[in-house]
Design an enzyme around this catalytic site. Sequence first.
Site: not given
Length: 783
Positions: A216, A247, A251, A329, A361, A363, A462, A531, A733
């Site tokens: 990702q 998902f 990442e 988050r 998903r 986060f 964020t 995100a 998400e």
Amino acid sequence: MRRLPRHEGPGEAPITGDALGTSRAHESAEKHVSGTATYVDDQVAPASTLHAYVGLSNVAHGRLLSLDLDAVRAAPGVVRVVTREDIPGHADIGPVFPGDPLLVGIGEEVSFHGQVLFAVAATSYAAARRAARLARADIEALPAILDIAEGLAAQVFVRPSHTQQRGDAAQAIAAAPHTLRGEFRIGGQEQMYLEGQVSLAVPQEDGGMLVYSSTQHPTEGQKLVADVLGVPMNRITFDTRRMGGAFGGKETHANQWACLAALLAHHTRRAVKLRLARAEDFIATGKRHHFLSQYRVGFGDSGELQGLDISLAGGCGMSPDLSDAIVDRAMFHVDNAYCLPQAHVVGHRVKTHTVSNTAFRGFGGPQGMLAIEHILDNIARHLGADPLDVRKRNLYRDQLGFDTTHYGQRIEQHILPGLIDRLEKNADYRSRREAISVYNRSSPVMRKGLALTPVKFGISFTVQTLNQAGALVHVYTDGSVQLNHGGTEMGQGLYTKVAQIVASELQIDLARIQCTATRTDKVPNTSPTAASAGSDLNGMAARNAARTIRKRLTTLAAQHYAVAEDDVQFSNNTVSIGDHRLSFTELVQLAYRQRVSLSATGFYRTPKIHYDRDRARGRPFFYYANGAAVSEVLVDTLTGEYRVTRVDICHDVGQSLNPALDLGQIEGGFIQGMGWLTTEELVWDDAGKLMTIGPASYKIPAIGDTPAVFNVELLPDSPNTEATIFHSKAVGEPPLMLAISVYCALRDAAASLADYRMSPPLNAPATPERVLGACRSAREFIA
């Protein structure tokens, strides 16, 4: 189940720019179902390609004293083995903070069961796997922390704790007419992507490397491979055409396998492919964070929140990875849709000797939101009220003091009250609630539960830096268009949506646009596709690139035909220039002859967002996505088994770019969230070994688990006025959290055994065993 609009097929009307906002098939849909879609493992590799595998630790915490690899090197087909000593550059691949060694070296700490000790390249995949099992590692065992509560008690953290505060929560709780306290455990979740972790590294001249990676975040992979090999980033190119799901699990956790493949390719000067088997993929890669929440809450006679003091402890595993932002988050979303007048929120990043947990998903948002929904259920049962009424009384509203979050962001659009009222009416919530109460009073064994829960989810990274994107658009002289941007396609339809945006800007058929693989040599320094910001960021960047080209064509046409630029209009593959009409292709050819550039880059950065972490105040989100779901369940109270019988959803996606894709994301996200909260249980033994390492022991929802009645509506006439891409809203998400309604409905069914006078304890996931325990608690209460 709601039927989607029929997609246009061969021989039907072309898809022009005017079709933006209508249902269009995923750009790779036919390839997906026919098996012709090319994934990393399908890449045509050089004839001399080697296959790699890894050797893993069998101790949760210890020190590597020695590593005997003689048998590995002597195994049939083995070409090269690499250890920590063979890394020419950086050995730590922590994406944000250090703490993630690529390989564990002699004398270094082993931090979880399944950590990579070495990698081997052989002439076949089977030979590499067999050889990897022949290693003999001498590891001095050390005490291991395997549970969040144990790590929290020992104050062992991967990053410092963070606090958000509004007013004096302790005083508000002390003064409140009613108070409750408790704790709640939330389990993790395996990403369970269809395509596992895989990378193919192909050496290039000048010490370069071309890496095909299921990731990702191609730019991060590019940087880390460059760091490991000790070369500049411009020597490394990452290529990602598509992933078979991700998902969040690809990442940062795709990086290690790309780096190892590249390291072996560097030493052998041959292409190397590394693909994990499912069991090792489970063992060696991170999951959704486990959480332990502990709270005190004060509230009024009608259930209105007055003070909340809550600790959110995330089980991070052995390293920081992305845990700082993930726990942040959770803290941002501990309010979900509700105003917290006085709040004290603490987030802990707890270290455990397990695999480093990572993005998934939502986060961290789902864990924070589930905590507050759990608390509101407890408040409602304490007061003998309908949980929906308590939820509605606490919603943010357009009233001073009730329109601002505990971190200082003002809610500018109050969409949820009307959306909830609409869903409550369309789903017949009140009449069904009464009918279920009647049914439960006459049914000693089978009990029904019903719950309506909302979702308010902030959209933006964020970490402010990540809120940027680039794109590259080429128009060729035959009128065809090549589109490239920094977003990655993992089945969510990002390529389709961005192509629709470009088609709309140029007013051409969608079929004219070819999306090419995401590559770091086309669009540099990209952010991860995460995100829920893929369409927001990359769609804007691509639109800006297309607008640049359209502006050049407009200026040329106006000058060539001596008209004002306002008299140049693009529509349906045609350009009207005063009294003249040209096809789009004819104008492009004129531009080429006049030496007008037909290539442009586009860039976008999200406006307005900021967050002062020292003060815990700011506007971390550009806007909020909203939705609500009503779920009904049927529970066998003697076994704990249950079925989700009906689900009704209303979700706000703004002005949808593609309703078919958005509906698919909502339905899929809901089912994935339902799995997290019901059947998907991760289990480790007392030695820190993961026991659930495949679909035989780790139960994701199957097609038979889909509710028989599953109604999904996109909120019509969305009042979204924020300057998002064509006033659309993110949809990746937020729908996952709609499944919190299933958890609350299960709790509602168990509570019926106590005449709804208590909220039975029920940690997540609500497996049948835990639901049975909740039913027993309710029976004991009434007895």
